[in-house]
Write a protein that holds these residues in place. Structure first.
Motif, PDB file in Angstrom:
ATOM      1  N   TRP C  40       0.837  -1.195   0.000  1.00  0.00           N
ATOM      2  CA  TRP C  40       0.000   0.000   0.000  1.00  0.00           C
ATOM      3  C   TRP C  40       0.881   1.258   0.000  1.00  0.00           C
ATOM      4  CZ3 TRP C  40      -4.636   0.437  -1.608  1.00  0.00           C
ATOM      5  CH2 TRP C  40      -5.349   1.615  -1.377  1.00  0.00           C
ATOM      6  N   GLY C  41       1.949   1.216   0.784  1.00  0.00           N
ATOM      7  CA  GLY C  41       2.880   2.347   0.820  1.00  0.00           C
ATOM      8  C   GLY C  41       3.507   2.595  -0.541  1.00  0.00           C
ATOM      9  N   GLU C  42       3.799   1.514  -1.230  1.00  0.00           N
ATOM     10  CA  GLU C  42       4.408   1.687  -2.552  1.00  0.00           C
ATOM     11  C   GLU C  42       3.415   2.271  -3.542  1.00  0.00           C
ATOM     12  OE1 GLU C  42       6.458  -2.037  -3.158  1.00  0.00           O
ATOM     13  OE2 GLU C  42       8.066  -1.311  -1.831  1.00  0.00           O
ATOM     14  N   TYR C  43       2.178   1.812  -3.440  1.00  0.00           N
ATOM     15  CA  TYR C  43       1.131   2.393  -4.300  1.00  0.00           C
ATOM     16  C   TYR C  43       0.978   3.887  -4.006  1.00  0.00           C
ATOM     17  CZ  TYR C  43      -3.678   3.906  -5.198  1.00  0.00           C
ATOM     18  OH  TYR C  43      -4.780   4.634  -5.557  1.00  0.00           O
ATOM     19  N   LEU C  44       1.021   4.229  -2.738  1.00  0.00           N
ATOM     20  CA  LEU C  44       0.794   5.618  -2.356  1.00  0.00           C
ATOM     21  C   LEU C  44       1.961   6.543  -2.707  1.00  0.00           C
ATOM     22  CD1 LEU C  44      -0.805   5.688   1.224  1.00  0.00           C
ATOM     23  CD2 LEU C  44      -1.814   6.360  -0.947  1.00  0.00           C
ATOM     24  N   PHE C  45       3.158   6.089  -2.439  1.00  0.00           N
ATOM     25  CA  PHE C  45       4.270   7.045  -2.379  1.00  0.00           C
ATOM     26  C   PHE C  45       5.452   6.772  -3.307  1.00  0.00           C
ATOM     27  CE2 PHE C  45       2.600   7.110   2.138  1.00  0.00           C
ATOM     28  CZ  PHE C  45       1.942   8.324   2.017  1.00  0.00           C
ATOM     29  N   PHE C  46       5.712   5.540  -3.658  1.00  0.00           N
ATOM     30  CA  PHE C  46       6.966   5.243  -4.366  1.00  0.00           C
ATOM     31  C   PHE C  46       6.789   5.463  -5.871  1.00  0.00           C
ATOM     32  CE2 PHE C  46       9.805   3.377  -1.099  1.00  0.00           C
ATOM     33  CZ  PHE C  46       8.943   3.517  -0.024  1.00  0.00           C
ATOM     34  N   ARG C  47       7.753   6.162  -6.473  1.00  0.00           N
ATOM     35  CA  ARG C  47       7.592   6.589  -7.854  1.00  0.00           C
ATOM     36  C   ARG C  47       8.845   6.323  -8.675  1.00  0.00           C
ATOM     37  NH1 ARG C  47       3.279   6.189  -6.218  1.00  0.00           N
ATOM     38  NH2 ARG C  47       1.663   7.760  -5.936  1.00  0.00           N
ATOM     39  N   LYS C  48       8.641   6.260  -9.998  1.00  0.00           N
ATOM     40  CA  LYS C  48       9.765   5.988 -10.909  1.00  0.00           C
ATOM     41  C   LYS C  48      10.736   7.162 -10.970  1.00  0.00           C
ATOM     42  CE  LYS C  48       7.998   2.702 -14.360  1.00  0.00           C
ATOM     43  NZ  LYS C  48       7.227   1.919 -13.461  1.00  0.00           N
ATOM     44  N   ASN C  49      10.207   8.361 -11.137  1.00  0.00           N
ATOM     45  CA  ASN C  49      11.039   9.572 -11.115  1.00  0.00           C
ATOM     46  C   ASN C  49      12.222   9.498 -12.071  1.00  0.00           C
ATOM     47  OD1 ASN C  49      11.690  12.109 -10.171  1.00  0.00           O
ATOM     48  ND2 ASN C  49      13.003  11.331  -8.539  1.00  0.00           N
ATOM     49  N   PRO C  50      11.991   9.159 -13.328  1.00  0.00           N
ATOM     50  CA  PRO C  50      13.129   8.964 -14.237  1.00  0.00           C
ATOM     51  C   PRO C  50      13.708  10.277 -14.761  1.00  0.00           C
ATOM     52  CG  PRO C  50      11.087   8.678 -15.429  1.00  0.00           C
ATOM     53  CD  PRO C  50      10.698   8.930 -13.993  1.00  0.00           C
ATOM     54  N   ARG C  51      14.983  10.234 -15.069  1.00  0.00           N
ATOM     55  CA  ARG C  51      15.576  11.308 -15.872  1.00  0.00           C
ATOM     56  C   ARG C  51      15.501  10.817 -17.307  1.00  0.00           C
ATOM     57  NH1 ARG C  51      21.427  12.913 -14.201  1.00  0.00           N
ATOM     58  NH2 ARG C  51      21.933  10.891 -15.086  1.00  0.00           N
ATOM     59  N   GLY C  52      14.654  11.436 -18.080  1.00  0.00           N
ATOM     60  CA  GLY C  52      14.401  10.954 -19.438  1.00  0.00           C
ATOM     61  C   GLY C  52      12.901  10.829 -19.656  1.00  0.00           C
ATOM     62  N   LEU C  53      12.498   9.838 -20.442  1.00  0.00           N
ATOM     63  CA  LEU C  53      11.072   9.721 -20.766  1.00  0.00           C
ATOM     64  C   LEU C  53      10.255   9.322 -19.542  1.00  0.00           C
ATOM     65  CD1 LEU C  53      10.770   8.079 -24.292  1.00  0.00           C
ATOM     66  CD2 LEU C  53      10.718  10.489 -23.619  1.00  0.00           C
ATOM     67  N   HIS C  54       9.108   9.938 -19.424  1.00  0.00           N
ATOM     68  CA  HIS C  54       8.261   9.722 -18.255  1.00  0.00           C
ATOM     69  C   HIS C  54       6.804   9.809 -18.692  1.00  0.00           C
ATOM     70  CE1 HIS C  54       7.196   9.499 -14.124  1.00  0.00           C
ATOM     71  NE2 HIS C  54       6.984  10.777 -13.902  1.00  0.00           N
ATOM     72  N   HIS C  55       6.003   8.876 -18.202  1.00  0.00           N
ATOM     73  CA  HIS C  55       4.564   8.959 -18.461  1.00  0.00           C
ATOM     74  C   HIS C  55       3.907   9.651 -17.277  1.00  0.00           C
ATOM     75  CE1 HIS C  55       5.181   6.311 -21.806  1.00  0.00           C
ATOM     76  NE2 HIS C  55       5.669   5.352 -21.022  1.00  0.00           N
ATOM     77  N   GLU C  56       3.223  10.717 -17.560  1.00  0.00           N
ATOM     78  CA  GLU C  56       2.650  11.510 -16.477  1.00  0.00           C
ATOM     79  C   GLU C  56       1.171  11.750 -16.702  1.00  0.00           C
ATOM     80  OE1 GLU C  56       4.864  15.212 -17.609  1.00  0.00           O
ATOM     81  OE2 GLU C  56       5.950  14.737 -15.775  1.00  0.00           O
ATOM     82  N   LEU C  57       0.528  12.040 -15.620  1.00  0.00           N
ATOM     83  CA  LEU C  57      -0.889  12.385 -15.650  1.00  0.00           C
ATOM     84  C   LEU C  57      -1.001  13.905 -15.558  1.00  0.00           C
ATOM     85  CD1 LEU C  57      -3.815  11.232 -15.455  1.00  0.00           C
ATOM     86  CD2 LEU C  57      -3.540  11.294 -12.964  1.00  0.00           C
ATOM     87  N   TRP C  58      -1.800  14.478 -16.423  1.00  0.00           N
ATOM     88  CA  TRP C  58      -2.048  15.920 -16.381  1.00  0.00           C
ATOM     89  C   TRP C  58      -3.549  16.154 -16.413  1.00  0.00           C
ATOM     90  CZ3 TRP C  58       1.494  20.248 -16.929  1.00  0.00           C
ATOM     91  CH2 TRP C  58       2.847  19.874 -16.925  1.00  0.00           C
ATOM     92  N   VAL C  59      -3.946  17.326 -15.979  1.00  0.00           N
ATOM     93  CA  VAL C  59      -5.360  17.698 -16.075  1.00  0.00           C
ATOM     94  C   VAL C  59      -5.453  19.085 -16.691  1.00  0.00           C
ATOM     95  CG1 VAL C  59      -5.408  18.577 -13.680  1.00  0.00           C
ATOM     96  CG2 VAL C  59      -7.542  17.952 -14.826  1.00  0.00           C
ATOM     97  N   HIS C  60      -6.406  19.228 -17.579  1.00  0.00           N
ATOM     98  CA  HIS C  60      -6.646  20.526 -18.215  1.00  0.00           C
ATOM     99  C   HIS C  60      -7.539  21.344 -17.277  1.00  0.00           C
ATOM    100  CE1 HIS C  60      -7.572  22.798 -22.235  1.00  0.00           C
ATOM    101  NE2 HIS C  60      -6.978  23.537 -21.331  1.00  0.00           N
ATOM    102  N   ALA C  61      -6.918  21.779 -16.191  1.00  0.00           N
ATOM    103  CA  ALA C  61      -7.665  22.302 -15.045  1.00  0.00           C
ATOM    104  C   ALA C  61      -8.476  23.547 -15.382  1.00  0.00           C
ATOM    105  CB  ALA C  61      -6.696  22.601 -13.904  1.00  0.00           C
TER     106      ALA C  61
END
Lengths: 1005, 417, 94
Positions: C40-61
């Motif tokens: 659960w902790g990994e789902y909540l907090f642990f991230r890939k954080n790559p230098r290079g290509l990254h898939h991210e979530l954005w919102v057109h707020a």
């Protein structure tokens, strides 16, 4: 005082428009078209500043953005002071008031220079790291002295009377620089039908062409410039921005331009005009035609006034008709340096010598100088100059072919001006802003723009191409390329024919050798403004600062307001030599925004003062103001805090408001609570997932309180949601949390549970909410509606669609005070109407308006939490004693359930929210006070938790408080202590947080 | 080590400063060390210094891919304070504060630590509650602090607009007199010089390209310049690049690297004698000894390793500064830059063992790492020397994100600083 | 400042209209109760954080308020592509 250095004819100044200006309290004359610098030189002003470390007199060196020394204080009034204006970039206007920024008692006679001379030898780079350490206690004193000596100009002490603005722009092609390359690019792009913006930092377009006598098609270049500008002005989609510096090149071709709209007119902008404007440009393509800066050479005492960059000497003569001296010595490593001598001779003043560091150079300009009979001394250099406030003579000596040492005897020549040229540095600054690293080029002896991911083209001087013909061609090519890239056809442009000059190869030389080693030679300045010398750089390298970044940081090279435009490459060369490396091996030089400094006000634009952040008002705001409300900022909302009557203290007002609610009826503007309309067949399921409690059985017409947690199980918002229809709900949120909750619902719906059919819409602004609460509230409501609002027909936690004061209303019978309450929601534009009707009818019932503070007291009497005040992101529902609001029967693992069951969340001794009753009932514990078990324990004292809410309760006749205590729910009746800053300790007993009507009878009547 | 003093300057001036010794050697690395520290920023260098000085562990290499102190140490706004809310954080930062207070003398290098005080402004009732809570906690934890009213704030910062006319009037502030600023580069250089003098090898321009891990235990690192270098213990202290090293080690961290920007005005004469921070209006500013107004911008929302952020972030910051100090409207911004900050979900660092034996991480300082350099290096060094975490570091284990024992300092960390 | 193509609006808009929401493609565990604290902790907090290509979530707020994914280079800041929730990227980060 006459302008003794002004020529009688020529130049781009308007002699029919004389202007008066003041420098250090003395009046001078100049002309329209002058810069402050050219006018100062015309008047023979030599000393324009004092160097900050050694207090050496400094004169004007350059003619534009690169100038390091002529950095002045401007402004005729306190409010219009501007520190650190570069005189070379400030156009002269009538009445301009300027002053030098350093020197005491004056810039001419600076007592600090004595210090500089005596103490200067003890101030090598980084000297401050090596001293001022003992005794430790004296550092404050040392620092005060250091601070006083540093800094250039001063901040105004009154508020800025001017206004600024930001403007968004879009274009196909943004062209930076309106010299030959930029103008050719603009003309090409414009003719091809592109949307073009062309910006240049100078007051008029033309770039380097303005500074020389070059011809195009055999005619003065100005004729071509005028024709191009005239044609560009005719295109609707072309924006010409003179006096506009492109200062930042950001990602995805976002470019910022700082336009100085009125700085050339007066101290203060004319009425109804903005002083400066920031253009925020999104360009499909950017053409950098930024040109190049000429490097001065580094030689002994090269900071004595009279030492200038050779192209600047030409510019002052040709553009401003000012010869900045009488007897010139030129020192050059390349053909371009000769131009200053030719121009100087044309102006009728004496060229003492051209000292060429190369042997027998044979370019066209060299030949021209030879034909003019100018004295060319080859294979030699000016190794030092003499003089203090002006050059008096120069020492010339033969140097080795590599330029590494002096090989001949020294000849002294009488001269008052030294123009030096070490070649050109392309203005690559903007190309670096998005992370591209420049690349050294041996052929041009300079850095060129590196690879970039931006849609960027370059033309002219920035590419190391300094001949006008090439610049024109590159500009033209860039224009065509941009047209093709944006899908437009090529344009027809015939470029003018420029003069061509045969060029001999330049010599790669930066630091002129001296008879003595650098450490003992007269100071050879690399960066004037920060007083960095070649010896200083060598010392830094010797001490182990071997990366160019270390050298820069240790010596402060490039950290001035000119950001090392003249000095950085020379400094790298000195460091490279000291480290026995090539320049590219030493590193590279990265430039960050801004290219030149930008007024803070211009960046802020209109977004300060009243418009810093929008204010949100409810529909009843005017009423609140008229009735003397004090306001509280909650998010962007202005909420009434309390309504003091004349002569009432805050506490008196609160007491009155609180009593009125409990004994009669009060009214609160609750419009600011967030309201989210939720519809869809899965709306109910969705609520069950985002709230901790159960929603499956909430019937139409009913309301329910809910707690919302994050996935970590920590409470972040709460509120009442009403079931409007089987598939229709309206959720309320805290005032400050509305936007966050709304996004929270959306992100879960859109990314996790798209299969649920549910729709959200924020309707906060659609509704006005008047909450009437107190024993008389039903009577009051009944007067304004025909509906049956009896307890039997309209019970606690019901809502009804009825008519109130003739207006359709959703009335919620919910209570945040513990009293009989009705929250009357009407369309926002009826809000004031209903509010006023309630007051008309309510007077006889003792209707009393109250604000957020009374609301806080009344809810605290009932032990109701306020999310954000009684929670801080680290407490879950059980910590709040609100396990009753958590349903573990729900089939779906709602958000927060797993989180609040982690090991640390279920351990003993967590901080839990409890009530606190002070031993002395009159004492109110300050909110934020920290509980301890033993107030006499030594510091650091173990703390049990803090007070989150604390008030005087007039209803109860004693203070009440809520707060966290470790394991508090199991410690009822125990005593805790609150040691305060003033030394007193408040003793309190842990109790239930419900202080009033524990059975909740009053809200049910 | 050559001692620095005013007398030394005088003496060396007589020989034209030609005889100053190198501040540190430029050694070729050995085959094996007791401890390798990846990252030669402030934290890494301080760790090396204290390892050698306080624990006698001198067979240490610091491997830096660029130049010493060239990352966030060179890019921050140099604020030092210890007025954190939670006990764990407060004790750690206060441990650092005490080290700051004698640092110049300890290092024989003037880090120009200037205890000119730090103000954290409150603009709402909740801000003031939070300030009261934090200052009370600080006081009982032995950390100096007071709550000031607007009049007292005005006395300390006479040029700030403390009137009722602003959008969010100043309602008060917390004041930590012992807080202040320091000369950031000097901190890195002072620690580097000190570590070198104890025999620590500072290996610059050398990048760790992989870790050597056998059976879950780290035994060394692979470098781009010197091949494999072995070590008994390896410490990663690489801030924004922690994710990259963690990836080599085969695990993820609860971290994201974001751009954090800062900017300076042109140098002006002294006008601001303290550090002023506002969470709510969202700006903070101090004036350097050189005269620049040093201004920190907010953090950009996206991940970024580009050492640059977005322009609107700069705009918002400047709006805030002009709102707080309308007189600075005509002062000009000289330069901006960006760093890469590794932020933890609870705005507290990670000083921790990892799933790989003998591999330790010190990261996640987010926007507040500079002030922590001495304290962080000190407790990390103790942990590396003993192989067991120092008591002050214990709560900052990366495994707190598994059991939920977070230390939420968002309130006190607030604005990037 | 980024120039972002909103796949819902089918237009390029300025970054100011959008919010970055962290790493993309982190599904909520279907049975949270079955997760260990670590998971659960990994789902909540642990991230890939790559230098290079990254898939991210954005919102057109400040636009359509819709969420979408973006593949972006965290070093050069180039946006490689944007795609809707539920779609898979064509340019895949390591």
């Amino acid at each position: 005082m006459t302008q003794q250095n002004r020529l009688t004819s020529g130049g781009r100044i308007d002699r029919s428009k004389p202007l008066t200006f003041t420098y250090n309290g003395k009046q001078y004359k100049g002309y329209q078209g002058d810069t402050l610098a050219s006018a100062m030189l015309a008047n023979g002003i030599n000393v324009v500043g004092r160097s900050f470390k050694y207090s050496r007199p400094r004169g004007i060196v350059g003619c534009g953005a690169e100038e390091p020394n002529a950095v002045l204080q401007l402004g005729a009034t306190e409010a219009t002071q501007v520190p650190n204006v570069r005189a070379t970039q400030q156009e002269l206007f009538n009445g301009l008031v300027s002053a030098s920024t350093n020197g005491w008692p004056s810039v001419e006679t600076d007592l600090m220079s004595v210090m500089g001379k005596v103490g200067g030898s003890m101030m090598p780079p980084g000297f401050y790291y090596k001293t001022f350490m003992f005794p430790q206690s004296l550092w404050d004193t040392y620092e005060t002295i250091i601070r006083k000596a540093a800094g250039l100009g001063r901040s105004p002490l009154e508020n800025d009377p001017d206004s600024y603005e930001n403007i968004n722009q879009h274009c196909d092609v943004l062209i930076v620089g309106a010299g030959p390359a930029g103008l050719a690019a603009a003309l090409t792009a414009a003719r091809g039908g592109a949307r073009v913006i062309i910006a240049d930092e100078q007051n008029e377009f033309g770039g380097s062409l303005l500074n020389g006598k070059e011809t195009l098609d055999g005619k003065p270049a100005s004729e071509w410039i005028n024709a191009v500008v005239e044609e560009l002005s005719t295109y609707e989609d072309v924006l010409l921005l003179p006096r506009s510096t492109v200062n930042g090149y950001h990602d995805h071709n976002f470019v910022t331009i700082h336009q100085r709209c009125t700085d050339h007119l007066a101290d203060i902008a004319p009425v109804n005009q903005v002083r400066q404007r920031m253009h925020r440009v999104r360009a499909k393509w950017v053409v950098l035609a930024t040109g190049a800066h000429e490097r001065p050479l580094v030689y002994g005492n090269n900071d004595v006034p009279g030492c200038m960059v050779s192209s600047a000497v030409s510019a002052y003569i040709n553009r401003y008709s000012v010869v900045p001296g009488n007897e010139l010595v030129v020192m050059t490593t390349n053909d371009y340096g000769y131009q200053a001598a030719l121009d100087w001779a044309d102006a009728g003043r004496k060229v003492v010598a051209i000292v060429d560091t190369r042997e027998a150079a044979t370019g066209d300009r060299t030949e021209a100088a030879r034909k003019r009979g100018l004295n060319i001394i080859s294979g030699s250099a000016v190794i030092e100059v003499q003089g203090s406030k002006r050059v008096s003579s120069v020492s010339v000596a033969a140097i080795s072919a590599s330029g590494s040492k002096v090989i001949g005897s020294v000849t002294k020549l009488k001269a008052d001006t030294v123009a030096s040229s070490g070649g050109w540095s392309p203005v690559i600054h903007l190309s670096c802003h998005t992370g591209s690293r420049p690349v050294w080029n041996d052929e041009i002896v300079g850095f060129l723009p590196g690879q970039t991911v931006q849609k960027q083209l370059t033309a002219g001087g920035i590419n190391g191409q300094y001949e006008t013909a090439v610049a024109l061609k590159e500009g033209f090519d860039a224009g065509q390329k941009a047209l093709a890239e944006v899908g437009l056809a090529a344009a027809e442009v015939v470029l003018p024919k420029a003069e061509t000059q045969k060029l001999a190869a330049p010599m790669s030389l930066f630091h002129i050798p001296h008879l003595k080693p650098t450490s003992q030679a007269p100071k050879q300045f690399v960066d004037y403004q920060t007083d960095v010398t070649a010896a200083g750089i060598e010392l830094a390298c010797r001490e182990g600062f071997e990366s160019i970044e270390h050298v820069k940081r240790y010596t402060a090279m490039g950290f001035g307001t000119d950001q090392g435009k003249l000095g950085n490459i020379n400094g790298m060369a000195v460091a490279a030599k000291a480290l026995n490396k090539s320049i590219p091996e030493t590193g590279t030089t990265i430039f960050r925004p801004n290219y030149t400094p930008i007024t803070f006000g211009a960046i802020a634009g209109r977004n300060c003062g009243e418009l810093f952040d929008p204010k949100r008002y409810t529909a009843m705001h005017k009423w609140h103001v008229e009735h003397g409300a004090k306001f509280e900022d909650v998010g962007q909302w202005k909420r009434p805090w309390y309504f003091p009557k004349t002569g009432e203290s805050m506490q008196q007002a609160l007491n009155r408001e609180c009593l009125a609610v409990r004994n009669a009826v009060g009214i609160l503007d609750a419009s600011t609570l967030g309201k989210i309309d939720i519809q869809g067949k899965d709306a109910r399921e969705f609520l069950g997932r985002v709230y901790t409690n159960a929603w499956a059985k909430l019937g139409v017409g009913k309301c329910r309180y809910g707690l919302m947690c994050g996935e970590d199980g920590m409470v972040f918002d709460d509120g009442v949601t009403a079931c409007l229809g089987e598939n229709h709900f309206v959720m309320t949120t805290t005032t400050g949390g509305a936007a966050r909750v709304y996004e929270w619902l959306e992100i879960y719906h859109q990314t996790e549970w798209p299969e649920l059919e549910v729709y959200f819409n924020t309707v906060t602004d659609h509704w006005s909410t008047a909450t009437i609460t107190g024993p008389n509230s039903r009577k009051l409501l009944a007067e304004l509606t025909d509906a049956d609002v009896s307890n039997e027909n309209f019970s606690y936690m019901d809502w009804k669609q009825i008519t109130v004061a003739g207006v359709p209303a959703r009335v919620f019978r919910i209570s945040f005070t513990g009293e009989l309450s009705f929250e009357i929601n009407v369309q926002a534009n009826y809000g004031m109407h209903v509010w006023e009707k309630l007051h008309e009818a309510g007077a006889k019932y003792g209707l009393t308006p109250y604000g957020t503070e009374t609301m806080h007291i009344l809810r605290a009497e009932k032990g109701f939490i306020i999310a954000g005040q009684d929670t801080d992101g680290s407490v879950h529902p059980y910590d709040l004693g609100m396990g009753w609001c958590v349903s573990n029967q729900k089939p779906f693992s709602y958000i927060g359930k797993r989180g609040m069951n982690r090991v640390d969340c279920t351990r003993d001794n967590r901080k839990q929210l409890v009530g606190l009753k002070t031993k002395d009932p009159k004492q109110v514990i300050p909110e934020g006070a920290q509980a301890v078990l033993d107030p006499k324990a030594p510091i650091p004292m173990p703390m049990e938790g803090h007070v989150t809410s604390s008030y005087w309760s007039e209803n109860l006749g004693h203070s009440i408080a809520m707060g966290f205590i470790k394991g508090g729910l199991d410690k009822m009746g125990e005593t805790v202590y609150y040691p305060l800053a003033n030394g007193t300790v408040i003793e309190a007993e842990i109790c239930s947080p419900i202080f009033f009507d524990p059975k909740g009878e009053r809200q049910n009547v | 080590m050559q001692q620095y003093s005013g007398f030394g300057l005088l003496k060396h001036s007589l020989s034209h400063h030609e005889n100053w010794q190198r501040v540190w050697r430029n050694p070729t690395p050995k085959k094996k060390y007791d401890v390798i520290i990846i990252g030669g920023g402030g934290h890494g260098l301080a760790t090396a210094y204290y390892l050698a000085k306080e624990h006698g562990v001198t067979n240490v290499a610091v491997i830096e891919k660029g130049y010493l102190g060239g990352g966030n140490t060179a890019r921050n706004t140099t604020i030092v304070r210890s007025n954190y809310l939670w006990d764990e954080a407060a004790h750690l930062y206060e441990h650092g504060m005490k080290l700051w207070e004698g640092l110049s003398q300890d290092l024989n290098y003037n880090v120009m630590f200037s205890q000119r005080g730090v103000l954290n402004l409150g603009h709402t009732l909740q801000d003031m509650r939070d300030i009261e809570r934090r200052v009370n906690a600080n006081r009982l934890n032995g950390i100096d602090g007071e709550v000031l009213d607007p009049k007292q704030v005005k006395e300390i910062v006479p040029h700030m607009d403390c009137s009722e006319n602003t959008r969010y009037p100043v309602m008060g502030a917390s004041w930590q007199p012992r807080g202040g600023v320091a000369r950031h580069d000097a901190v890195a250089w002072g620690y580097a010089r000190g570590a070198d003098s104890y025999g620590v090898d500072l290996i610059q321009q050398t990048e760790v390209i992989d870790l050597i891990i056998e059976d879950g235990t780290i035994t060394g690192v692979k470098t781009n310049r010197y091949g494999d270098i072995m070590a008994d213990r390896v410490a990663s202290v690489v801030a924004g690049n922690s994710g990259v090293i963690a990836k080599m080690a085969g695990f993820e961290l609860p971290l994201e690297s974001h751009p954090l920007q800062a900017l300076v005005s042109e140098p002006i004469k002294p006008i601001l004698d303290t550090v002023v921070m506002s969470n709510h209006v969202h700006g903070y500013v101090s004036q350097s000894d050189k005269g620049d107004l040093v201004i920190g911008a907010g953090i950009d929302g996206y991940n970024g390793y580009g050492q640059r952020g977005s322009y609107p972030t700069i705009e918002h910051t400047i709006q805030a500064i002009v709102e707080m100090f309308p007189i600075f409207s005509r002062v000009r911004m000289n330069r901006q830059w960006g760093g890469i900050v590794d932020t933890c979900p609870d705005a507290c660092p990670i000083i921790s063992k990892t799933p790989v034996k003998n591999l330790f991480f010190n990261c996640g300082w987010g926007t507040g790492g500079f002030k922590a350099i001495p304290g962080s290096g000190n407790v990390f060094a103790a942990s590396l020397a003993k192989g067991e975490m120092h008591p002050l570091a214990e709560p900052f284990s990366m495994f707190r994100f598994h059991n939920g024992a977070l230390i939420d300092e968002h309130g006190a960390a607030g604005v990037a600083h | 400042m980024f120039h972002i193509y909103c796949p819902h609006c089918a237009e390029y808009r300025e970054e100011e209209e959008f919010h970055a929401k962290g790493q993309a493609h982190i599904p909520r565990p279907l049975d949270p109760e079955a997760c260990s604290d670590k998971e659960w902790g990994e789902y909540l907090f642990f991230r890939k954080n790559p230098r290079g290509l990254h898939h991210e979530l954005w919102v057109h707020a400040a636009g359509c308020r819709k969420f979408f994914n973006m593949t972006r280079d965290t070093q050069t800041y180039e946006i490689k592509e944007v795609y809707k929730i539920g779609e898979q990227p064509s340019v895949v980060a390591e």
